[in-house]
Design a protein around this motif. Structure first.
Motif, PDB file in Angstrom:
ATOM      1  N   GLY A 133     -27.457  10.802   1.532  1.00 21.45           N
ATOM      2  CA  GLY A 133     -28.074  12.027   2.401  1.00 21.45           C
ATOM      3  C   GLY A 133     -28.481  12.725   3.606  1.00 21.45           C
ATOM      4  O   GLY A 133     -28.207  13.532   3.895  1.00 21.45           O
ATOM      5  N   TYR A 134     -28.397  11.027   4.399  1.00 22.51           N
ATOM      6  CA  TYR A 134     -28.756  11.216   6.011  1.00 22.51           C
ATOM      7  C   TYR A 134     -27.360  10.204   6.335  1.00 22.51           C
ATOM      8  O   TYR A 134     -27.393  10.447   7.852  1.00 22.51           O
ATOM      9  N   GLY A 135     -26.397   9.764   5.972  1.00 25.65           N
ATOM     10  CA  GLY A 135     -25.406   8.612   6.818  1.00 25.65           C
ATOM     11  C   GLY A 135     -25.874   7.536   7.150  1.00 25.65           C
ATOM     12  O   GLY A 135     -27.157   6.624   6.322  1.00 25.65           O
ATOM     13  N   ARG A 136     -25.022   6.779   8.155  1.00 28.40           N
ATOM     14  CA  ARG A 136     -25.391   5.571   8.745  1.00 28.40           C
ATOM     15  C   ARG A 136     -26.153   5.804  10.147  1.00 28.40           C
ATOM     16  O   ARG A 136     -25.457   6.231  10.866  1.00 28.40           O
ATOM     17  N   PHE A 137     -26.930   4.729  10.163  1.00 29.28           N
ATOM     18  CA  PHE A 137     -27.921   4.749  11.322  1.00 29.28           C
ATOM     19  C   PHE A 137     -27.632   3.692  11.995  1.00 29.28           C
ATOM     20  O   PHE A 137     -27.367   1.999  11.528  1.00 29.28           O
ATOM     21  N   ARG A 138     -26.864   3.343  13.122  1.00 25.37           N
ATOM     22  CA  ARG A 138     -25.953   2.670  13.879  1.00 25.37           C
ATOM     23  C   ARG A 138     -27.448   2.020  15.115  1.00 25.37           C
ATOM     24  O   ARG A 138     -27.702   2.710  16.036  1.00 25.37           O
ATOM     25  N   PHE A 139     -27.299   0.433  15.054  1.00 22.85           N
ATOM     26  CA  PHE A 139     -28.597   0.137  16.022  1.00 22.85           C
ATOM     27  C   PHE A 139     -28.057  -0.537  16.687  1.00 22.85           C
ATOM     28  O   PHE A 139     -26.990  -1.725  16.156  1.00 22.85           O
ATOM     29  N   ASN A 140     -28.733  -1.022  17.820  1.00 20.43           N
ATOM     30  CA  ASN A 140     -27.975  -2.370  18.593  1.00 20.43           C
ATOM     31  C   ASN A 140     -29.558  -2.952  19.026  1.00 20.43           C
ATOM     32  O   ASN A 140     -29.959  -2.661  19.428  1.00 20.43           O
ATOM     33  N   LEU A 141     -29.004  -4.065  19.700  1.00 19.70           N
ATOM     34  CA  LEU A 141     -30.477  -4.914  20.173  1.00 19.70           C
ATOM     35  C   LEU A 141     -30.188  -5.338  20.992  1.00 19.70           C
ATOM     36  O   LEU A 141     -29.754  -4.816  21.973  1.00 19.70           O
ATOM     37  N   MET A 142     -31.510  -4.636  22.054  1.00 18.28           N
ATOM     38  CA  MET A 142     -31.875  -4.805  23.410  1.00 18.28           C
ATOM     39  C   MET A 142     -32.108  -5.235  23.832  1.00 18.28           C
ATOM     40  O   MET A 142     -31.739  -5.415  25.265  1.00 18.28           O
ATOM     41  N   GLY A 143     -33.108  -5.999  22.794  1.00 19.33           N
ATOM     42  CA  GLY A 143     -33.442  -7.014  24.152  1.00 19.33           C
ATOM     43  C   GLY A 143     -34.761  -8.449  23.627  1.00 19.33           C
ATOM     44  O   GLY A 143     -35.034  -7.773  22.239  1.00 19.33           O
ATOM     45  N   SER A 144     -33.972  -9.253  23.999  1.00 20.53           N
ATOM     46  CA  SER A 144     -35.072 -10.986  22.907  1.00 20.53           C
ATOM     47  C   SER A 144     -36.161 -10.895  23.328  1.00 20.53           C
ATOM     48  O   SER A 144     -36.436 -10.615  24.883  1.00 20.53           O
ATOM     49  N   ASN A 145     -37.688 -11.570  22.799  1.00 22.65           N
ATOM     50  CA  ASN A 145     -38.896 -11.334  23.431  1.00 22.65           C
ATOM     51  C   ASN A 145     -39.406 -10.478  24.017  1.00 22.65           C
ATOM     52  O   ASN A 145     -39.370 -10.751  25.085  1.00 22.65           O
ATOM     53  N   ALA A 146     -39.011  -9.343  23.157  1.00 26.94           N
ATOM     54  CA  ALA A 146     -39.418  -7.985  23.680  1.00 26.94           C
ATOM     55  C   ALA A 146     -39.303  -6.631  23.251  1.00 26.94           C
ATOM     56  O   ALA A 146     -39.580  -6.986  21.606  1.00 26.94           O
ATOM     57  N   GLN A 147     -40.489  -5.742  23.939  1.00 24.70           N
ATOM     58  CA  GLN A 147     -40.265  -5.180  23.309  1.00 24.70           C
ATOM     59  C   GLN A 147     -40.225  -3.369  23.384  1.00 24.70           C
ATOM     60  O   GLN A 147     -40.438  -3.735  25.238  1.00 24.70           O
TER      61      GLN A 147
END
Length: 204
Positions: free
Chosen positions: A70-84
């Motif tokens: 019902g909402y489709g595909r969510f696209r994520f990308n790694l923004m940072g390592s050892n980070a919030q």
């Protein structure tokens, strides 16, 4: 007179010299010496999930793409390592936490599929703790309450982040994933998504 036959003279026996003794003793000691054992090398233990360190060990997929019916595909990308993740003002986001999430991509699945649908409108991304296997779904300030946060193992509503994820702040063993966008693409998805697409367009 009868002549006496001379007795044969005994040949003197040669006593071994000191050099002979040392050579014989050294040869005998060499023959009786036990071979030295080669040291056995213990196998190196593979790192457990609790001691994983480094981007290669922790991140199984830098761009996970979970789908919710019902909402489709969510696209994520790694923004940072050892980070919030932080917003444009470098504020952290309030979060709902799932425990025992073993992989970076599993955190994406949990934040998309295991939450109440109303939370998806203010959903910005997630922070995943590699060492302790904790997944924190990130939301705009004021999104979470006692009603919609009931599915999480823990929540924190004391942060002020709002809007898109714009950067990161250092945090050991954490990995920040930004929600890059959503695609409502029926092709290649499951039957439930296709059925929901038809219902939204007014077909029964």
């Amino acid at each position: 007179k009868s002549e006496k036959t001379p007795k044969p003279t005994k040949k003197p026996t040669k006593k071994p010299t000191n050099s002979d003794r040392s050579s014989s003793s050294s040869s005998s000691s060499k023959s009786t010496k036990k071979p030295t054992k080669r040291p056995t090398r213990k196998p190196t233990k593979k790192p457990t999930s609790s001691s994983r360190d480094g981007r290669d060990d922790c991140v199984d997929d830098e761009s996970p793409r979970p789908v919710r019916s019902g909402y489709g595909r969510f696209r994520f990308n790694l923004m940072g390592s050892n980070a919030q993740c932080v917003d444009k003002n470098e504020d952290l986001y309030e979060w709902g936490q799932f425990d025992k999430i073993e992989e970076f991509s599993d955190c994406a699945d949990a934040c998309v599929r295991d939450v109440r649908s109303e939370l998806l409108d203010s959903f910005r991304g997630y922070d995943w703790d590699c060492r302790d296997e904790k997944c924190r779904c990130l939301y705009d300030k004021g999104t979470l309450d006692s009603r919609n946060g009931g599915r999480f193992d823990r929540t924190n509503r004391n942060e002020y982040g709002k809007g898109k994820i714009e950067g990161t702040t250092k945090k050991t063993d954490y990995y920040c994933a930004k929600l890059a966008g959503t695609d409502f693409d029926v092709s290649g998805t499951d039957f439930d998504v296709a059925e929901d697409s038809r219902a939204l367009r007014g077909y029964n």
